[in-house]
Design a protein around this motif. Structure first.
Motif, PDB file in Angstrom:
ATOM      1  N   SER A 156       0.569  -6.064 -10.552  1.00  0.00           N
ATOM      2  CA  SER A 156      -0.809  -6.520 -10.780  1.00  0.00           C
ATOM      3  C   SER A 156      -0.871  -7.557 -11.893  1.00  0.00           C
ATOM      4  CB  SER A 156      -1.712  -5.329 -11.105  1.00  0.00           C
ATOM      5  OG  SER A 156      -1.731  -4.397 -10.065  1.00  0.00           O
ATOM      6  N   TYR A 170       0.826  -1.203   0.000  1.00  0.00           N
ATOM      7  CA  TYR A 170       0.000   0.000   0.000  1.00  0.00           C
ATOM      8  C   TYR A 170       0.862   1.255   0.000  1.00  0.00           C
ATOM      9  CZ  TYR A 170      -3.341   3.460   1.814  1.00  0.00           C
ATOM     10  OH  TYR A 170      -4.119   4.569   1.996  1.00  0.00           O
ATOM     11  N   GLN A 205      -4.424  -4.078  -7.908  1.00  0.00           N
ATOM     12  CA  GLN A 205      -4.537  -2.788  -7.237  1.00  0.00           C
ATOM     13  C   GLN A 205      -5.579  -2.827  -6.124  1.00  0.00           C
ATOM     14  OE1 GLN A 205      -5.760   0.436  -9.767  1.00  0.00           O
ATOM     15  NE2 GLN A 205      -5.258   2.009  -8.276  1.00  0.00           N
ATOM     16  N   SER A 206      -6.650  -3.524  -6.364  1.00  0.00           N
ATOM     17  CA  SER A 206      -7.720  -3.607  -5.359  1.00  0.00           C
ATOM     18  C   SER A 206      -7.340  -4.473  -4.169  1.00  0.00           C
ATOM     19  CB  SER A 206      -8.988  -4.169  -6.009  1.00  0.00           C
ATOM     20  OG  SER A 206      -8.744  -5.464  -6.550  1.00  0.00           O
ATOM     21  N   GLU A 207      -6.202  -5.171  -4.259  1.00  0.00           N
ATOM     22  CA  GLU A 207      -5.816  -6.124  -3.218  1.00  0.00           C
ATOM     23  C   GLU A 207      -4.593  -5.685  -2.403  1.00  0.00           C
ATOM     24  OE1 GLU A 207      -7.145 -10.213  -5.595  1.00  0.00           O
ATOM     25  OE2 GLU A 207      -5.094  -9.427  -5.826  1.00  0.00           O
ATOM     26  N   ARG A 252      -3.644   2.397  -3.483  1.00  0.00           N
ATOM     27  CA  ARG A 252      -4.867   3.072  -3.055  1.00  0.00           C
ATOM     28  C   ARG A 252      -4.597   4.531  -2.743  1.00  0.00           C
ATOM     29  NH1 ARG A 252      -9.067  -0.093  -4.239  1.00  0.00           N
ATOM     30  NH2 ARG A 252     -10.290   0.715  -2.478  1.00  0.00           N
TER      31      ARG A 252
END
Length: 592
Positions: free
Chosen positions: A354, A282, A405-407, A291
């Protein structure tokens, strides 16, 4: 697959511990500071839960900014007067956790549990107490070394600081007792993996004695004091013991982190999604793949400190890959120590984040995503919003590129507190200071061989150091690279009384501007279209150096009095028996 199996196995153990049948209604301690002793100390699972909470208090986890204190990462961490007597920065005074540990030692000892279990818990607690006191001493020098749970009604709570030498004696005693009580080595397949064992305790004792001998604690006699022989004996013991039990350098540098529980891991904090995660990915990824913006970025100063493939610096005229400063700026990614490519992301480098095959990461203004760019190129017709936090580089080391990216907030790679490479380099340092130069050099060669540096015709892996002073510098330089971003380098410089290497220094980043084959500037529209297809490589850019951050404080300030941080004034106000350190207006001498 290996990490998935690890997660399932660990989750099973946690659930079993929390929900196994017992004589009490629940095995979950909601508040470790408010518990019924009768429900804890005669129940193994509750004692284990209690200790798990203590572990969580003692050991840290991944943090992107661990090395922001040094030249490795962007940002001016030490501005003038960052550390004061009245603020809470750089104060380590954790007597709350010390009390919890002392409670465990006393109450487990008085419990009705099996003796083997009591010994194991006591060994863990004795280690944890020594570990905390060691950090307190490293911060402040001698502190009150309290070994029993104090009673506010019967005990004298207004205790004085023990001398620094007394504290080292007490914590080494705790570690010796822990080594006797703990299992020698907990295997990677054991359900107890992640708990302290005798190997970690032995290695940590050796580290503590390295600090005891160090210039930080011996400013009047930094290199020839009697403590060095004691430290060398302990570090050789640790090195031989761990090597004999199978600890070794992981063959591939990347695999240290991603093939968990490997031969190099002496002790790690186990992360397991969703129960326990860390903010590493992150914080280190480019903003377009995270994020939010990256927390910190590698600096140009640090990029230059990585050796070339032959183990020598780029500007060493004897090096196989020698370059002038100007040549290096335009080709800094070529022929580097393999750890460079495994630690740092640079403009146009292949970065398959990713799971994007063939993806290249761009940082060029007007070409890169606005969350990734760095620079001031007027032809871009846009202003970067990253000039005070970015550098044109990102951290690749230990980043799990398989996460989408969402993880990124699912990052659960185990955080290694100590690895065998540190045991080796600690031994090398003490060997060098006690006249065993060849043993120290053998360790350096082994570290560089694993890194993938070329041995050269002389088999020295680029190492030219001969004298005690030269080998000392070579070991420090190796630690700088080997443990980059792991949070060690500031403490190494402080231990060696070399903080002046940070004081008054500035930091820089590198802007990339796309160019045509003839060297003229490529139109932004064309460059952006080509970059979208990953067609631009590093050589399709011209590179410029800029000081960072562009605004605000730009110069690091690390005065000599930071070799020992002050006791917080609030602590002294509560206990008039506590003396302040002498460099902070008091009378206490924190050195040996």
């Amino acid at each position: 697959m290996e990490r998935t199996m690890k997660k399932l196995a660990y989750l099973t153990v946690v659930l079993a511990a929390l929900f196994a049948p017992s004589g009490c209604d629940t095995l979950d301690i909601e508040n470790i500071y408010d518990y019924n002793a009768d429900l804890v100390w005669d129940d193994e699972k509750l004692v284990e839960a209690y200790m798990a909470n203590v572990y969580a208090n003692v050991f840290g986890n991944w943090s992107p900014a661990l090395d922001q204190k040094t030249q490795q990462l962007s940002g001016i961490h030490f501005y003038a007067d960052r550390v004061t007597i009245t603020n809470s920065e750089y104060k380590f005074w954790d007597y709350t956790t010390i009390r919890l540990i002392n409670e465990a030692i006393v109450n487990v000892g008085n419990s009705s549990l099996e003796q083997d279990f009591k010994d194991n818990i006591t060994g863990q607690a004795r280690f944890l107490r020594a570990y905390l006191y060691f950090n307190m001493v490293v911060y402040h020098g001698g502190v009150p070394y309290i070994t029993v749970p104090q009673d506010k009604d019967t005990d004298d709570l207004y205790v004085k600081r023990n001398s620094t030498e007394e504290c080292f004696g007490f914590l080494i005693g705790d570690l010796d007792e822990a080594i006797k009580l703990l299992p020698e080595k907990i295997s990677a397949t054991s359900a107890d993996y992640g708990k302290i064992d005798g190997c970690f305790a032995t290695a940590f004792k050796a580290k503590a004695l390295l600090y005891k001998a160090s210039p930080q604690f011996n400013p009047g006699n930094p290199w020839d004091n009697a403590w060095w022989e004691e430290a060398c004996t302990a570090n050789k013991t640790a090195y031989d013991k761990l090597a004999g039990l199978g600890y070794a350098l992981t063959a591939d540098y990347d695999d240290i982190f991603f093939v968990e529980r490997g031969p190099e891991v002496v002790f790690s904090v186990i992360n397991t999604y969703p129960n326990k995660t860390a903010g590493w990915d992150y914080g280190v990824r480019p903003g377009s793949e995270s994020r939010g913006n990256a927390s910190v970025c590698p600096t140009w100063e640090f990029v230059k400190e990585f050796p070339m493939k032959d183990g020598k610096l780029y500007n060493d005229p004897t090096g196989k890959y020698y370059k002038t400063d100007d040549e290096f700026l335009q080709s800094y990614w070529e022929n580097r120590d393999p750890r460079f490519g495994k630690s740092i992301v640079w403009n146009a480098s292949v970065y398959e984040v990713s799971n994007k095959k063939g993806n290249r990461q761009y940082t060029s203004l007007g070409i890169a995503d606005v969350l990734d760019d760095f620079g001031v190129n007027p032809a871009a017709n846009i202003n970067s919003t990253n000039l005070d936090r970015y550098s044109g580089f990102f951290i690749r080391k230990a980043s799990d590129l398989s996460l989408l990216q969402s993880e990124v907030q699912q990052y659960d790679v185990d955080f290694i507190v100590m690895r065998f490479a540190e045991v080796m380099l600690n031994y090398a340092e003490t060997a060098n200071e006690t006249g065993k130069t060849e043993e120290a050099l053998a360790v350096l060669k082994a570290i560089r061989e694993r890194a993938g540096i070329e041995p050269g015709v002389d088999g020295k892996y680029g190492i030219t150091a001969v004298s005690r002073e030269e080998v000392r510098e070579a070991i420090l330089a190796e630690r700088n690279i080997e443990f980059c971003f792991e949070g060690n380098y500031f403490w190494d410089l402080r231990r060696l009384r070399m903080l002046d290497r940070l004081d008054g220094r500035t930091k820089h980043g590198v802007e990339a501007i796309a160019i045509n084959p003839d060297g003229s500037e490529m139109p932004i529209s064309e460059a952006k279209a080509r970059a979208a297809n990953n067609e631009l490589t590093e050589k399709d850019f011209n590179y410029l150096i800029w000081q960072i951050p562009f605004t605000g404080v730009k110069v690091t300030s690390v005065p000599d009095k930071y070799y020992f941080f002050p006791i917080q004034q609030e602590t002294i106000s509560l206990n008039g028996q506590i003396e302040q350190n002498k460099d902070w207006g008091g009378t206490f001498d924190p050195s040996l």
